[in-house]
Scaffold this motif. Structure first.
Motif, PDB file in Angstrom:
ATOM      1  N   PRO A 100      38.029  38.855  40.760  1.00  0.00           N
ATOM      2  CA  PRO A 100      39.191  38.009  40.506  1.00  0.00           C
ATOM      3  C   PRO A 100      38.874  36.557  40.830  1.00  0.00           C
ATOM      4  O   PRO A 100      38.122  36.264  41.755  1.00  0.00           O
ATOM      5  N   ALA A 101      39.433  35.679  40.023  1.00  0.00           N
ATOM      6  CA  ALA A 101      39.213  34.244  40.256  1.00  0.00           C
ATOM      7  C   ALA A 101      39.871  33.860  41.578  1.00  0.00           C
ATOM      8  O   ALA A 101      40.949  34.340  41.903  1.00  0.00           O
ATOM      9  N   PRO A 102      39.180  33.030  42.355  1.00  0.00           N
ATOM     10  CA  PRO A 102      39.784  32.629  43.622  1.00  0.00           C
ATOM     11  C   PRO A 102      41.076  31.861  43.375  1.00  0.00           C
ATOM     12  O   PRO A 102      41.180  31.125  42.411  1.00  0.00           O
ATOM     13  N   THR A 103      42.025  32.088  44.243  1.00  0.00           N
ATOM     14  CA  THR A 103      43.312  31.405  44.086  1.00  0.00           C
ATOM     15  C   THR A 103      43.199  29.956  44.520  1.00  0.00           C
ATOM     16  O   THR A 103      42.449  29.616  45.429  1.00  0.00           O
ATOM     17  N   THR A 104      43.934  29.120  43.832  1.00  0.00           N
ATOM     18  CA  THR A 104      43.975  27.699  44.182  1.00  0.00           C
ATOM     19  C   THR A 104      45.279  27.445  44.923  1.00  0.00           C
ATOM     20  O   THR A 104      46.337  27.876  44.484  1.00  0.00           O
ATOM     21  N   LEU A 125      42.515  23.800  47.883  1.00  0.00           N
ATOM     22  CA  LEU A 125      41.424  24.755  48.105  1.00  0.00           C
ATOM     23  C   LEU A 125      41.363  25.744  46.958  1.00  0.00           C
ATOM     24  O   LEU A 125      42.394  26.152  46.429  1.00  0.00           O
ATOM     25  N   ARG A 126      40.168  26.159  46.585  1.00  0.00           N
ATOM     26  CA  ARG A 126      39.948  27.263  45.647  1.00  0.00           C
ATOM     27  C   ARG A 126      39.208  28.304  46.455  1.00  0.00           C
ATOM     28  O   ARG A 126      38.052  28.138  46.781  1.00  0.00           O
TER      29      ARG A 126
END
Length: 196
Positions: A100-104, A125-126
């Motif tokens: 999963p793409a890191p949350t921003t 932050l990402r």
């Protein structure tokens, strides 16, 4: 009687030829490809039968669609298929989904006061990596404080500023803007602490 003896001898010779041509498991494949000898013809005995008809010759095997080679499938062991109760469990399925793409997310530091005004910093932050820094408040009371604030903001803030490069609040003080630099670092460190 003589004809019966010839018929039995011919049948035995044909059977022997088939066994030899089929070969044992250790024989070469060349022996398997040789054509089989045609089956012997059994002559019919002459004379009437009890029902009044003549005895016909022994029926020969049907040749329609048959190969001249002996049947090889008869010597092969049947393929073993596991039954539903003895089948080994299959390996678990693994999916190759991308991670999963890191949350921003954004985290805002507190307002820090100094003799020239207030300083407040917000970080983006990402995942756990700082990707952007914005100064929400900087001293702009006088032309001199505004100039110093621009120097601090230009050096620390943005996607390519020192904070993003170093990934921490451990950045050098901007010469001539010590109070603003210190307040910026304090608000920044508080935002980093809140993000963790």
């Amino acid at each position: 009687m003589r004809r019966a003896l010839l018929a039995i001898t011919g049948l035995a010779a044909g059977t022997t030829a088939m066994v030899v041509l089929k070969g044992s498991p250790g024989t070469s494949p060349v022996a398997h490809d040789l054509p089989a000898a045609p089956p012997p013809v059994v002559p019919a005995p002459a004379g009437p039968t009890p029902t009044g008809g003549e005895v016909s010759a022994a029926p020969s095997p049907s040749r329609t669609g048959a190969s001249p080679r002996p049947d090889r499938t008869a010597t092969r062991p049947p393929a073993s298929r596991p039954s539903a109760t003895t089948r080994a469990p299959s390996a678990p399925r693994t999916t190759t989904k991308p991670p999963p793409a890191p949350t921003t997310r954004t985290v805002t530091g507190p307002v820090v006061e100094n003799e020239y005004g207030n300083v407040q910093v917000q970080i983006t932050l990402r995942g756990t990596r700082i990707v952007d820094v914005v100064a929400l408040e900087l001293p702009e009371e006088t032309a001199q404080s505004d100039q110093r604030s621009e120097q601090v903001d230009g050096r620390y803030s943005g996607t390519s500023g020192l904070v993003v490069q170093r990934q921490s609040a451990d950045v050098d003080t901007v010469s001539g803007a010590t109070a603003t630099s210190t307040s910026y670092r304090q608000s920044l460190q508080a935002a980093i602490d809140r993000a963790n």
